[in-house]
Design a protein around this motif. Structure first.
Motif, mmCIF file in Angstrom:
data_model
loop_
_atom_site.group_PDB
_atom_site.id
_atom_site.type_symbol
_atom_site.label_atom_id
_atom_site.label_comp_id
_atom_site.label_asym_id
_atom_site.label_seq_id
_atom_site.Cartn_x
_atom_site.Cartn_y
_atom_site.Cartn_z
ATOM 1 N N VAL A 422 -7.044 55.133 117.088
ATOM 2 C CA VAL A 422 -7.979 56.093 116.326
ATOM 3 C C VAL A 422 -8.154 57.289 117.566
ATOM 4 N N ASP A 423 -8.423 58.357 117.126
ATOM 5 C CA ASP A 423 -8.779 59.388 118.262
ATOM 6 C C ASP A 423 -10.301 59.392 118.169
ATOM 7 N N PRO A 424 -10.854 58.881 119.488
ATOM 8 C CA PRO A 424 -12.330 58.593 119.409
ATOM 9 C C PRO A 424 -13.159 59.765 118.929
ATOM 10 N N GLY A 425 -12.585 61.109 119.520
ATOM 11 C CA GLY A 425 -13.315 62.482 119.088
ATOM 12 C C GLY A 425 -13.407 62.328 117.719
ATOM 13 N N ARG A 426 -12.381 62.315 116.870
ATOM 14 C CA ARG A 426 -12.281 62.463 115.672
ATOM 15 C C ARG A 426 -13.076 61.589 114.760
ATOM 16 N N ALA A 427 -12.802 60.153 115.396
ATOM 17 C CA ALA A 427 -13.657 59.118 114.753
ATOM 18 C C ALA A 427 -15.141 59.210 114.877
ATOM 19 N N SER A 428 -15.819 59.878 115.834
ATOM 20 C CA SER A 428 -17.226 60.217 116.201
ATOM 21 C C SER A 428 -17.463 61.177 115.373
ATOM 22 N N ASP A 429 -16.721 62.258 114.742
ATOM 23 C CA ASP A 429 -17.021 63.178 113.948
ATOM 24 C C ASP A 429 -17.117 62.779 112.575
ATOM 25 N N LEU A 430 -16.462 61.914 112.223
ATOM 26 C CA LEU A 430 -16.319 61.166 110.867
ATOM 27 C C LEU A 430 -17.556 60.566 110.799
ATOM 28 N N VAL A 431 -18.072 59.530 111.908
ATOM 29 C CA VAL A 431 -19.181 58.774 111.636
ATOM 30 C C VAL A 431 -20.244 59.718 111.574
ATOM 31 N N ARG A 432 -20.372 60.681 112.428
ATOM 32 C CA ARG A 432 -21.561 61.710 112.475
ATOM 33 C C ARG A 432 -21.767 62.447 111.219
ATOM 34 N N GLN A 433 -20.685 62.821 110.477
ATOM 35 C CA GLN A 433 -20.448 63.327 109.161
ATOM 36 C C GLN A 433 -21.113 62.508 108.033
ATOM 37 N N GLY A 486 -33.588 53.048 118.535
ATOM 38 C CA GLY A 486 -32.662 51.946 118.291
ATOM 39 C C GLY A 486 -31.375 52.083 118.074
ATOM 40 N N SER A 487 -30.815 50.923 117.822
ATOM 41 C CA SER A 487 -28.985 50.797 117.881
ATOM 42 C C SER A 487 -28.385 50.178 116.876
ATOM 43 N N ALA A 488 -27.259 50.474 116.614
ATOM 44 C CA ALA A 488 -26.447 49.805 115.492
ATOM 45 C C ALA A 488 -25.104 49.508 116.020
ATOM 46 N N VAL A 489 -24.543 48.274 116.034
ATOM 47 C CA VAL A 489 -23.304 47.980 116.571
ATOM 48 C C VAL A 489 -22.493 47.460 115.520
ATOM 49 N N LEU A 490 -21.154 48.051 115.104
ATOM 50 C CA LEU A 490 -20.362 47.469 114.079
ATOM 51 C C LEU A 490 -18.994 47.312 114.726
ATOM 52 N N ALA A 491 -18.041 46.481 114.265
ATOM 53 C CA ALA A 491 -16.655 46.464 114.451
ATOM 54 C C ALA A 491 -16.124 46.348 112.962
ATOM 55 N N VAL A 492 -15.242 47.153 113.086
ATOM 56 C CA VAL A 492 -14.326 47.357 111.727
ATOM 57 C C VAL A 492 -12.855 47.487 111.744
ATOM 58 N N ALA A 493 -12.176 47.231 110.705
ATOM 59 C CA ALA A 493 -10.545 47.363 110.970
ATOM 60 C C ALA A 493 -10.127 48.618 110.485
ATOM 61 N N ASP A 494 -11.138 49.412 109.656
ATOM 62 C CA ASP A 494 -10.830 50.785 109.315
ATOM 63 C C ASP A 494 -11.886 51.692 109.132
ATOM 64 N N LEU A 495 -11.999 52.726 109.520
ATOM 65 C CA LEU A 495 -13.148 53.789 109.351
ATOM 66 C C LEU A 495 -13.588 53.961 107.939
ATOM 67 N N ASP A 496 -12.763 53.724 107.129
ATOM 68 C CA ASP A 496 -13.149 54.016 105.651
ATOM 69 C C ASP A 496 -14.091 52.945 105.241
ATOM 70 N N VAL A 498 -16.777 52.126 106.911
ATOM 71 C CA VAL A 498 -18.315 52.534 107.687
ATOM 72 C C VAL A 498 -19.110 53.153 106.503
ATOM 73 N N ASP A 499 -20.157 52.515 106.334
ATOM 74 C CA ASP A 499 -21.439 52.922 105.367
ATOM 75 C C ASP A 499 -22.494 53.302 106.308
ATOM 76 N N ALA A 500 -22.784 54.686 106.169
ATOM 77 C CA ALA A 500 -23.945 55.155 106.808
ATOM 78 C C ALA A 500 -25.375 54.528 106.673
ATOM 79 N N LYS A 501 -25.643 54.441 105.499
ATOM 80 C CA LYS A 501 -26.890 53.689 105.244
ATOM 81 C C LYS A 501 -27.121 52.450 105.806
ATOM 82 N N ASP A 502 -25.931 51.644 105.905
ATOM 83 C CA ASP A 502 -26.059 50.226 106.564
ATOM 84 C C ASP A 502 -25.994 50.541 108.092
ATOM 85 N N LEU A 503 -25.562 51.539 108.523
ATOM 86 C CA LEU A 503 -25.805 51.792 110.085
ATOM 87 C C LEU A 503 -27.204 52.409 110.345
ATOM 88 N N LEU A 504 -27.738 53.081 109.575
ATOM 89 C CA LEU A 504 -29.086 53.678 109.738
ATOM 90 C C LEU A 504 -30.123 52.396 109.528
#
Length: 542
Positions: A422-433, A486-496, A498-504
């Motif tokens: 994955v492209d880290p920059g694009r992945a960061s944008d996806l998580v931010r969005q 605070g912090s949230a740490v998650l490891a996934v196989a696919d960015l799809d 990722v659940d933002a509510k769980d992260l927050l």
């Protein structure tokens, strides 16, 4: 015996079909070299498992049943019963079986199903000679009965046909193992209709499942209502027409097992005849490496036809598959769970391989094409070969004994998922969005730099406990006027996934920092996507 098997997705993958380790058949391999049309003149059954009639009597059939009962008594086994449906199937096959070996598997399955049998193919033997003199025929069958009975036969069928000018011919003898009993099931239903399956499975199995390969090639799992050893379900045709291939599986000591595999036609009648041309079969001997390459090509051919990317060959996985195929060749046991090496996950773990998705097919057959077609004809195995989540494959082939000029082939296919880069920059944008869709928040570059350092460390194999003191020190140095972080740490196989509510997780940050890195994970394996989110809250105003 053809045996096909399938293991389940392990760990973090999305829901998928699971299934089976069948003992499919024990014929000699197909050796027909020209098109064969199979068009029995007798009426076909309208339902599966509609019993009631008695098996036919003949001097040969009665004499064979005496030998079967005697062999069972010597081994303290329950003797199998004479099944009139299996008698009819053997009679029909005796009319077309070639002198050089057993008839093709597809014709064999056609004969079973048109006579109302849902179980996978039986152990089948052909004997040529004077069909009017039972003694010599029985002499040829007698040495085979012990092994056939030991594999759990519950039903017997026998048929004969005079095929030669001198009046001699062939006897087709079959023993059918069965671990399922059902109420009658229609072989065809009206367009848009549905049919019920009301079944009981043997006590050695549990967790029954039903799968169907639809006419468009898609595979569905049909929900079941279990009641102890029994279960019920209703299979709708919906918009589908034509052949729908059903499979019933359950789990036993050696893993998941196919108990039944049969077609039902929606809005159409079952065919009355079948013509096959087996000249396309790969009868020439091949090396294990060649067989593996052919199986990979066939798998990727069918994946391309289904609009899926090809599977990538992985030498490490192939080594695991080859070792297990060799074990099956030695033990003659085709199953997922082995007393020697455990499950497919155990075998991969011993090789240092982990993944969020682990699938397995195992088989015993006599040809590459036959094995692949058998797997594709099984809904559960087909789902593995056409898995949208698997990315890599390893195939192992081990050749065993020669039967009628063909060597038996033990096959293991292991599928795993290695997440793509994955492209880290694009992945960061996806998580931010995704976070901003839940809560409007800004991104703090200093927080992101700290989060990225933690993500890189996790991806390299360091623990959170090792990394957090340094991160805490940088946070304490004051990245902004924040009351707490605070912090949230998650490891996934696919960015799809990722659940933002769980992260927050209840946080209401005013600013965030995001770090993305890829590396190993003890369950997901290599290519896991590590996501670190730092969430900062400013002091509340008095």
């Amino acid at each position: 015996m053809r045996a096909l098997a399938l293991a389940a997705v392990i760990a973090c993958g999305p829901p998928r079909l699971v299934g089976q380790q069948p003992s499919w058949r024990k014929p000699s391999p197909p050796t027909v070299v020209a098109p064969v049309t199979f068009a029995p003149s007798s009426a076909a059954a309208s339902e599966y498992n509609a019993r009631g009639e008695l098996p036919p009597h003949s001097a040969l059939g009665d004499a064979v049943m005496v030998e079967v009962d005697k062999a069972a008594a010597e081994r303290h086994l329950t003797p199998p019963v004479a099944d009139p449906r299996l008698f009819r199937a053997c009679e029909e096959l005796a009319e077309i079986v070639p002198e050089s070996g057993m008839i093709d598997y597809d014709l064999e399955a056609f004969a079973l199903q048109r006579n109302g049998i849902i179980e996978p193919s039986p152990h089948m033997v052909t004997v040529w000679g004077d069909v009017g003199v039972p003694g010599p025929m029985i002499d040829q069958l007698r040495p085979l009965l012990g092994d056939m009975l030991a594999e759990g036969a519950t039903a017997v069928g026998i048929g004969a046909a005079r095929r030669r000018p001198d009046g001699s011919g062939v006897v087709v003898f079959a023993m059918q193992p069965s671990s399922i009993h059902t109420a009658p099931i229609p072989r065809s239903v009206a367009a848009g209709g549905a049919f019920a399956i009301d079944a009981t499975i043997d006590a050695k199995y549990h967790d029954p499942e039903v799968f169907v390969t639809r006419d468009d090639g898609s595979v569905e799992r049909i929900p079941v209502e279990p009641h102890g050893a029994a279960f019920k379900t209703r299979v709708p045709c919906d918009r589908h027409r034509g052949k729908q291939q059903l499979e019933i599986t359950a789990t036993g000591a050696q893993g998941s097992t196919v108990l039944a595999n049969f077609p039902v036609w929606c809005g159409a009648e079952p065919p009355r005849s079948m013509t096959i041309d087996v000249t396309a079969d790969d009868g020439a001997p091949v090396t294990p490496d060649d067989a593996e390459r052919r199986l990979l090509a066939l798998a990727n051919r069918d994946r391309a036809a289904a609009g899926l990317p090809g599977l990538i060959w992985d030498d490490r996985i192939a080594a695991v598959a080859r070792k297990y195929s060799e074990e099956m060749r030695t033990t003659k046991i085709v199953a997922h769970v082995s007393a020697i090496s455990g499950s497919v996950v155990d075998r991969l773990k011993a090789a240092g391989i982990t993944s969020s998705v682990v699938l397995e097919n195992v088989a015993r057959d006599y040809s590459v094409v036959g094995a692949h077609e058998g797997l594709m004809n099984s809904p559960g195995h087909r789902a593995n070969l056409l898995s949208a989540t698997a990315t890599h494959i390893g195939i192992g082939v081990a050749y065993g004994d020669e039967v009628a000029g063909r060597r038996e082939m033990f096959l293991t296919q292991v599928f795993i998922r290695i997440p793509p880069k994955v492209d880290p920059g694009r992945a960061s944008d996806l998580v931010r969005q995704r976070i901003e869709a839940v809560r409007r928040v800004g991104v703090d570059p200093t927080l992101s730099a700290i989060a990225q350092t933690v993500a890189d460390g996790l991806a390299s194999g360091k623990s959170r406990d090792d990394l957090w003191p340094a991160a805490r020190k940088r946070l304490d140095a004051g990245p902004g006027d924040y009351a707490r972080v605070g912090s949230a740490v998650l490891a996934v196989a696919d960015l799809d996934s990722v659940d933002a509510k769980d992260l927050l997780s209840g946080y209401k940050p005013d600013a965030i920092g995001i770090g993305i890195a890829q590396g190993n994970h003890p369950e997901i394996g290599e290519g896991a996507i590590w996501i670190v989110v730092l969430m900062a809250e400013r002091p509340t105003k008095p």
